[in-house]
Scaffold this motif. Sequence first.
Motif, PDB file in Angstrom:
ATOM      1  N   ARG A   1       0.818  -1.205   0.000  1.00 35.14           N
ATOM      2  CA  ARG A   1       0.000   0.000   0.000  1.00 35.14           C
ATOM      3  C   ARG A   1       0.855   1.259   0.000  1.00 35.14           C
ATOM      4  O   ARG A   1       0.635   2.173  -0.764  1.00 35.14           O
ATOM      5  CB  ARG A   1      -0.914   0.009   1.223  1.00 35.14           C
TER       6      ARG A   1
ATOM      7  N   ASN B   1      -5.930  -4.183   1.814  1.00 30.48           N
ATOM      8  CA  ASN B   1      -5.681  -2.806   1.406  1.00 30.48           C
ATOM      9  C   ASN B   1      -4.578  -2.709   0.353  1.00 30.48           C
ATOM     10  O   ASN B   1      -3.757  -1.794   0.367  1.00 30.48           O
ATOM     11  CB  ASN B   1      -5.335  -1.929   2.615  1.00 30.48           C
TER      12      ASN B   1
ATOM     13  N   VAL C   1      -5.184   3.096   4.250  1.00 25.87           N
ATOM     14  CA  VAL C   1      -5.824   2.377   5.361  1.00 25.87           C
ATOM     15  C   VAL C   1      -6.740   3.317   6.130  1.00 25.87           C
ATOM     16  O   VAL C   1      -7.867   2.955   6.496  1.00 25.87           O
ATOM     17  CB  VAL C   1      -4.768   1.767   6.295  1.00 25.87           C
TER      18      VAL C   1
END
Length: 397
Positions: free
Chosen positions: A25, A383, A269
């Motif tokens: 991410r 994520n 997130v």
Amino acid sequence: MLHIITFLLAASSCLCDVEFSARSRNFSIELLYFTQAEADGHVVISPFGIWTLMTGVALGATGESYKQVRRAFILPKNPASVVKGYRDLTKAVLDPTTNGVTLTSKNYVFLDDDFAVYPEFRRSVQNDFDASVKVIDFNDPNSAARIANNYIQNSGGGRVSNVLRSEDFAESRMILTNVISFKGLWTLPFNKTETTRKPFFDENKQIVGEVNMMYNRGPYRFSSIKDLQAFVLELPYGNDNKYSMIIILPHNKVKLVDMYQNFAKVSLVDIVQRLKDDEEKFGVTDVDVQIPRFKISTNVVLNKPLNSMGVYDIFEPDLAKFERVSQEQIFVSAIVHKADIEVTESGTVASAATSAIFADRMSTPRFDANKPFVYFIMEMTTNTVIFGGIYSKPTVY
């Protein structure tokens, strides 16, 4: 010479915590930022596909070459942990059980027939990296490209064609390729009869073109995040909320570049959690959604973006260290990234969503993506950004 090329394809007809999810991410935001500078702002990339490829590079790198790749992609210091993290994350992301979503990622290693790699490296890319290995005579680049492309198509590359070109083999000894493909049907399809041509604006509210603007009203996760200076909308695919497109639209009078800098303090997130929190507090709200129907293709050399992320040595003949690969002195001449994304109504007339169009609109929030925005296709349980991009140049598609 080590010449690494990646081809990454997304085609859309609307188109357990894992150790590496945060790593994938975080670099995704940075990689998109530096890549858009090379692609004039209008871009699509596959951070997950690039991460997959760079994990393969890391398997062979040593010394400072490995350290730079590890820092940029936030990999563990221990190569064994790299392998475990790769397997855990790919297993979670490439889950084939979602109805309406097809997602495949294939890795290939093409070796010149007189280039000797260490048996341990070959076993690792095959067993740990799940790569198909093919030995080809690179001295005939035209034949090599034809053989390689046929091999990719016949061994799972599927809809992708002409991944590699003859010039890719001219000065190469080894080519690593990742082919990634995503196709997703919206959970709430847009109705084609509601699509109309509308103006698209730049950040100064000047009309810069027209788009086929799709419309839907439905129960979407939607938030306005002050610290990000943006509205955020989640458009899910399939039937289980595992895959979604997240669209991030700057607030009025906020430029895209200024909004993007807020990712330094607001992570993906955080954004996903805010969407969930707002749903718990306020329930799922019907939102009037307008987004362009679009198709973007990007073909960009990633050397400079990776330089900006601190990866230098692998590209330098005198500095590159790939002592796990071969006794020959090799380096990466180029990392080429090709990606396509297509976003349409999905070809299905929405039934439940269509009936909602006639509801009272006075209190319904609007999400009007008629100016530059950022989008991410994500696997929501980890994520992980599978594809990400910026839409800023309107076209009627």
